[in-house]
Motif scaffolding. Structure first.
Motif, PDB file in Angstrom:
ATOM      1  N   LEU A  49      45.117  -0.707  -6.526  1.00  0.00           N
ATOM      2  CA  LEU A  49      43.755  -1.009  -6.096  1.00  0.00           C
ATOM      3  C   LEU A  49      43.382  -0.284  -4.815  1.00  0.00           C
ATOM      4  CD1 LEU A  49      43.599  -4.891  -6.615  1.00  0.00           C
ATOM      5  CD2 LEU A  49      42.960  -3.078  -8.206  1.00  0.00           C
ATOM      6  N   SER A  50      42.133   0.165  -4.778  1.00  0.00           N
ATOM      7  CA  SER A  50      41.541   0.708  -3.560  1.00  0.00           C
ATOM      8  C   SER A  50      40.058   0.352  -3.597  1.00  0.00           C
ATOM      9  CB  SER A  50      41.735   2.228  -3.479  1.00  0.00           C
ATOM     10  OG  SER A  50      41.129   2.874  -4.583  1.00  0.00           O
ATOM     11  N   TRP A  51      39.360   0.676  -2.527  1.00  0.00           N
ATOM     12  CA  TRP A  51      37.918   0.422  -2.462  1.00  0.00           C
ATOM     13  C   TRP A  51      37.223   1.694  -1.999  1.00  0.00           C
ATOM     14  CZ3 TRP A  51      41.511  -3.271  -2.060  1.00  0.00           C
ATOM     15  CH2 TRP A  51      41.280  -4.495  -2.709  1.00  0.00           C
ATOM     16  N   ASN A  52      36.056   1.965  -2.565  1.00  0.00           N
ATOM     17  CA  ASN A  52      35.346   3.208  -2.248  1.00  0.00           C
ATOM     18  C   ASN A  52      34.159   3.009  -1.308  1.00  0.00           C
ATOM     19  OD1 ASN A  52      33.374   2.054  -3.853  1.00  0.00           O
ATOM     20  ND2 ASN A  52      33.719   3.418  -5.601  1.00  0.00           N
ATOM     21  N   ALA A  71      32.971  -0.075   4.968  1.00  0.00           N
ATOM     22  CA  ALA A  71      32.885   1.390   4.913  1.00  0.00           C
ATOM     23  C   ALA A  71      34.081   2.028   5.611  1.00  0.00           C
ATOM     24  CB  ALA A  71      31.589   1.858   5.566  1.00  0.00           C
ATOM     25  N   ALA A  72      34.376   3.250   5.215  1.00  0.00           N
ATOM     26  CA  ALA A  72      35.529   3.963   5.774  1.00  0.00           C
ATOM     27  C   ALA A  72      35.421   4.121   7.286  1.00  0.00           C
ATOM     28  CB  ALA A  72      35.663   5.327   5.109  1.00  0.00           C
ATOM     29  N   ASN A  73      34.208   4.311   7.814  1.00  0.00           N
ATOM     30  CA  ASN A  73      34.067   4.542   9.249  1.00  0.00           C
ATOM     31  C   ASN A  73      34.180   3.270  10.078  1.00  0.00           C
ATOM     32  OD1 ASN A  73      31.637   3.280   8.720  1.00  0.00           O
ATOM     33  ND2 ASN A  73      30.359   5.055   9.203  1.00  0.00           N
ATOM     34  N   ALA A  74      34.507   2.148   9.420  1.00  0.00           N
ATOM     35  CA  ALA A  74      34.744   0.896  10.140  1.00  0.00           C
ATOM     36  C   ALA A  74      36.199   0.458  10.021  1.00  0.00           C
ATOM     37  CB  ALA A  74      33.821  -0.196   9.620  1.00  0.00           C
ATOM     38  N   SER A 119      41.047   6.541   4.555  1.00  0.00           N
ATOM     39  CA  SER A 119      40.678   5.546   3.550  1.00  0.00           C
ATOM     40  C   SER A 119      39.202   5.649   3.198  1.00  0.00           C
ATOM     41  CB  SER A 119      40.985   4.129   4.059  1.00  0.00           C
ATOM     42  OG  SER A 119      42.372   3.912   4.128  1.00  0.00           O
ATOM     43  N   THR A 120      38.886   5.391   1.935  1.00  0.00           N
ATOM     44  CA  THR A 120      37.495   5.484   1.492  1.00  0.00           C
ATOM     45  C   THR A 120      36.735   4.182   1.671  1.00  0.00           C
ATOM     46  OG1 THR A 120      38.214   4.956  -0.754  1.00  0.00           O
ATOM     47  CG2 THR A 120      37.986   7.285  -0.185  1.00  0.00           C
ATOM     48  N   GLY A 121      37.441   3.087   1.940  1.00  0.00           N
ATOM     49  CA  GLY A 121      36.775   1.810   2.130  1.00  0.00           C
ATOM     50  C   GLY A 121      37.768   0.676   2.061  1.00  0.00           C
ATOM     51  N   ALA A 122      37.253  -0.551   2.162  1.00  0.00           N
ATOM     52  CA  ALA A 122      38.083  -1.749   2.109  1.00  0.00           C
ATOM     53  C   ALA A 122      37.199  -2.914   1.684  1.00  0.00           C
ATOM     54  CB  ALA A 122      38.736  -2.016   3.461  1.00  0.00           C
ATOM     55  N   ALA A 123      37.798  -4.095   1.549  1.00  0.00           N
ATOM     56  CA  ALA A 123      37.053  -5.296   1.197  1.00  0.00           C
ATOM     57  C   ALA A 123      37.504  -6.458   2.065  1.00  0.00           C
ATOM     58  CB  ALA A 123      37.248  -5.634  -0.276  1.00  0.00           C
TER      59      ALA A 123
END
Length: 555
Positions: free
Chosen positions: A56-59, A83-86, A92-96
């Protein structure tokens, strides 16, 4: 035929006296001489999904599943997307997250591909908001009944298997407010947990996991209510059976697989899978995406500027992680720095200590430099605005803020390439001192070192010198003027004792010295990054794009 055609084209020039070296650019296109390449700028790139059932990853806007089982995940409620910039990573492309009893992910209604009574493995990359309490990263069962789950439990990560009695392994070293990576695995009757490249914790108690076929797989929440993960999750990989075999040089074991996944996530892999070994015994901070994040002990600090390598320091500020009015005690004379992190400011004044440069008000962008001429107390006034870290340290240069009383030395090493000839080689690297300061002029802080300097067949690049110790432990060197500031790319070569050095592609003014031959008769096995072999003379800055070449021309 292609090479023959090029030789025919080059023949007229060669006949006029030009040498093959004039065409090294062409040769390098077809014959790489690179023996080692470490970008050292990419953290949070994600796990290797080889052999996984779920990956799993997040975009930045949705969950992405790339595991081989093709699991379908349902978003229950609304899980916040990050978002990736946070994030405290560069790639990383993102998170949740954060998650709650109403906002989480699930797969299936019961039986799913991750149910098993046999071996299993998994890893998660996440950013916790707290190290107090028990919070669920993933679950696929019910405590004391069947299945398994992974939680943060205080400052540890715990892998728990239902047998149906609970069997768990809890690995310490969790840090809030930054990137953490945990891995876990079950082999026959033992379960294991590993966190942030630390020591693996093993529970060898007997017991067989009861398959959790009655419960759906969940991310961010337990099967029952309560304990939903309050932080963010970046990546999760899971599978069944023996752990996948990682690439060389990692051991073909679960321990080797976990170390590989952590090393990959933390940004310590070379372009050909080369492994950097990293240690630091204490927590530190790192500036990524405009935010200062905490970094667990044992984990590196990788930014787009490179790997941050600093010396050990003692922070004499009374409450570093919670800046407030208070009194510090200066126990050493000489230059000191007072720095803060956050949107506020704080004034530091002399108490019983005798100083020059105080009182002074520090902000994150403008630290205070002052000198202690007689030891004694220093007084910190009330904080204006918001600060998350404060530091008073002795030294001629400023380093990053640590939320603890001490920060241990960063130690990064990589094996010297086995293919490197003792007779000719070149090492290139880009360095930038922390805080944008000038390069050190007198102490010769190390950008890299091969072997132990002062020992036979060792060499190093310092901030003002490139030197080689031959088999008789006699040095030959090239001294250069330390750059005034900013990032610079240095390349150093040796051809049978003839030394060379360039700065940003040009040859600076060089002063040769030493009575040695400059000849290395054998390559030492270890290359130290940003430190000497003794841990002294730390670079105190960023290092990136390390390249070791078999050609002395660095091509």
């Amino acid at each position: 035929m292609r090479h023959l055609a090029w030789l025919l084209l080059l023949a007229p020039a060669l006949a006029q006296g030009q040498t093959p070296d004039d065409y090294a650019w062409w040769w390098s296109l077809h014959h790489s001489t690179t023996a080692l390449s470490l970008p050292l700028t990419q953290s949070g790139t994600g796990f290797d999904c080889t052999g996984s059932l779920s990956c799993l990853s997040w975009n930045g806007s949705a969950l992405v599943e790339s595991g081989s089982a093709g699991m379908v995940w349902t978003q229950n409620g609304t899980v916040p997307q990050v978002a990736a910039n946070a994030l405290p990573t560069t790639a990383s492309t993102g998170a949740a997250g954060p998650f709650s009893d109403a906002n989480y992910y699930s797969s299936g209604t019961g039986s799913d591909p991750l149910d098993s009574a046999g071996d299993r493995f998994g890893c998660a990359a996440f950013n916790p908001t707290t190290v107090v309490g028990v919070w669920v990263l993933i679950s696929n069962g019910l405590a004391g009944t069947s299945g398994y789950y992974v939680t943060t439990n205080g400052a540890s990560v715990q892998f728990t298997s239902s047998t149906p009695g609970l069997l768990s392994a809890s690995a310490p070293g969790l840090t809030a407010g930054g990137l953490n990576v945990a891995c876990w695995w079950r082999t026959i009757a033992a379960i294991n947990s590993k966190l942030n490249l630390g020591t693996t914790v093993t529970n060898a108690a007997a017991g067989t996991e009861v398959s959790g076929t009655a419960y759906s797989a969940k991310v961010g929440r337990f099967e029952g209510v309560g304990n939903a993960f309050p932080g963010t999750i970046l990546h999760i990989v899971q599978g069944l059976g023996p752990c996948p075999t990682p690439p060389a040089p990692f051991a073909a074991t679960c321990e080797g697989w976990a170390t590989y996944q952590m090393t990959r996530e933390f940004g310590l892999l070379g372009t050909r899978g080369e492994r950097v070994t990293f240690t630091r015994a204490t927590v530190a901070t790192n500036e990524v995406n405009g935010t200062t994040w905490n970094v667990p002990g044992g984990a590196p600090r990788v930014t787009t500027q490179g790997l941050l390598v600093e010396r050990a320091i003692t922070n004499i500020y009374p409450t570093p992680a919670a800046p407030a009015a208070g009194t510090a005690t200066a126990t050493a004379t000489g230059q000191h720095y007072f720095g803060v992190v956050g949107s506020g400011s704080q004034q530091l004044s002399a108490g019983t200590a005798t100083t020059t440069g105080l009182p002074c008000t520090a902000t994150q962008a403008s630290p205070c430099a002052f000198t202690v001429t007689a030891v004694g107390t220093l007084t910190a006034a009330a904080v204006t605005g918001t600060l998350t870290c404060a530091q008073i340290e002795a030294g001629a240069t400023r380093t990053s803020c640590t939320p603890a009383a001490t920060r241990a030395t960063d130690v990064a090493t990589v094996p010297t390439p086995a293919s490197l000839s003792p007779s000719q080689w070149c090492v290139g690297i880009t360095g930038a001192p922390y805080g944008g300061r000038a390069w050190d002029t007198g102490v010769g802080n190390r950008l890299w070192e091969v072997g132990a300097v002062g020992a036979a067949n060792s060499y190093r690049l310092a901030s003002n010198t490139f030197g080689v110790y031959d088999a008789t432990i006699t040095q030959k060197y090239l001294a250069y003027a330390a750059p005034s500031s900013a990032s610079h790319t240095m390349r150093t070569g040796d051809v049978a004792g003839t030394l060379s050095l360039t700065q940003d592609g040009a040859i600076p003014t060089l002063t040769p010295g030493g009575l040695g031959t400059g000849v290395v008769s054998a390559q030492s096995p270890t290359l130290y990054l940003g430190n000497g072999s003794t841990g002294a003379l730390a670079w105190d800055g960023y290092l990136r794009d390390l390249r070791v070449y078999r050609s002395a021309t660095c091509r």
